[in-house]
Design a protein around this motif. Structure first.
Motif: not given
Lengths: 123, 272
Positions: B19-22, B36-43, B200-205
């Protein structure tokens, strides 16, 4: 039997500060006690609270003899409020979860990413 | 049953690995931060759901093992059930211990900040709290009684429409539950110390909630007002991130705005 109102911890000091901020001149402990709503604190209790506030640097003592001792706040309520605010904001990184600030949340990696994609830099 | 549980765990691990790479391919996430936020949290939640399914399957398998089950299968099923429960217990302990300081910090900061307010005004969905400070500060505090805090210096530095854009940005944080997203990402990172997945999730969020709130405010009030507010604040504070956020807004296409001042909230703020 008269009921005794027990103040919560720190409440007396907060009331002392509120009353001192309302005064334009330094005031003595007896005079300050008169300004309290019922039940008024005892003189010794009030002196203890004022001494504690003095040690914390929130109150300044003036007067050359024990009978003429006066107290005044070291900073205005606005200055104190601002300082408290900055202390609360400047604390741990954990606080970011609670406070969603308008600025200051992005790190160097985020800036590099934004710069690479949109950056024009300041004019 | 145990095989299905293992398959669920394998799928969760694959999601966590890829997920982080995609998610970070190209710049689509910067242009569409909310998606993008929805996709991260969906995963993230899909991975969690697969782990919970694996737990239930392994415990169910252990409970359903009977006398007629072959000895080796029965041992494996029972062992699988206990191992899953042990892992779940360890995870629950880690989540609770990671969340406690964050929640305590939230309570402390809300109480401290509420005590220094110079004025409070109720609007639909939040309370606007003003406070005196020589620093240009605005932030949202989510919770049962959400609030937006504005410093006096911030009000002095911006024009009314720019200020409205800042409030709209903060309100977007509250409306889109960004506080919850940041909290989940932070706890996830604490549970996976040293692992790229948690970081990755923390930084992206952190980045995406800011950009999503910028987009919501730009649509609501007008991108030009928000961009100008960001440029002014960047100039005053020297914070380059605000200049870059303004550049990003300027590079995007925005629908024509129908004019601010139609809502009660907007009228009240503009009247200052």
């Amino acid at each position: 039997m008269a009921s005794i109102r027990i103040r919560a911890r720190g409440e007396l000091e907060a009331e002392v500060m509120r009353l001192l901020w309302a005064e334009s001149q330094p005031v003595g402990a007896s005079e300050l006690a008169q300004k309290f709503p019922e039940p008024q604190p005892a003189y010794t209790t009030l002196m203890t609270a004022l001494s504690r506030l003095e040690r914390k640097g929130r109150v300044v003592r003036s007067g050359d003899s024990p009978r003429k001792i006066r107290f005044s706040p070291s900073r205005s309520d606005e200055e104190y409020a601002s300082e408290t605010m900055m202390t609360a904001l400047g604390g741990a990184g954990d606080r970011r979860a609670a406070l969603l600030a308008f600025a200051g949340n992005l790190n160097d990696e985020d800036l590099d990413l934004l710069r690479a994609n949109f950056g024009k830099g300041p004019e | 049953m145990l095989l299905t549980a293992l398959a669920c765990v394998a799928c969760a691990a694959l999601i966590a690995y890829f997920a982080p790479s995609l998610m970070t391919v190209g710049r689509w996430q910067l242009l569409h931060p909310r998606t993008a936020l929805a996709a991260w949290f969906g995963a993230f939640f899909l991975g969690m759901a697969l782990c919970v399914a694996a737990l239930m399957l392994s415990v169910g398998g252990a409970v359903s093992a009977s006398v007629s089950t072959p000895v080796l299968d029965a041992i494996l099923l029972t062992l699988g059930g206990w191992v899953s429960l042990a892992l779940f217990g360890a995870l629950a302990f880690f989540v609770v211990s990671s969340a406690a300081p964050v929640v305590a910090s939230e309570r402390m900061s809300s109480a401290t900040l509420a005590s220094v307010a110079t004025s409070r005004e109720e609007f639909a969905g939040y309370t606007l709290v003003r406070f005196d400070s020589s620093d240009e500060i605005a932030y949202a505090v989510p919770g049962r009684r959400p609030a937006i805090f504005l410093s006096s210096a911030m009000e002095r530095a911006l024009t009314p429409p720019q200020l409205l854009a800042v409030v709209a940005h903060e309100y977007a944080h509250l409306r889109q539950h960004h506080g919850f997203a940041v909290l989940v990402a932070k706890i996830n990172a604490a549970c996976l110390p040293g692992l790229n997945q948690g970081r990755s999730l923390n930084r992206a969020t952190t980045l995406l909630v800011e950009l999503a709130a910028d987009d919501a405010a730009a649509r609501q009030v007008g991108a030009v007002f928000l961009a100008n507010a960001l440029v002014t604040l960047a100039r005053n504070s020297g914070d380059q991130s605000m200049q870059l956020r303004a550049d990003r807004l300027a590079g995007k296409q925005w629908p024509r705005r129908r004019g601010i001042g139609r809502h009660d909230t907007e009228r009240k703020l503009l009247a200052r």
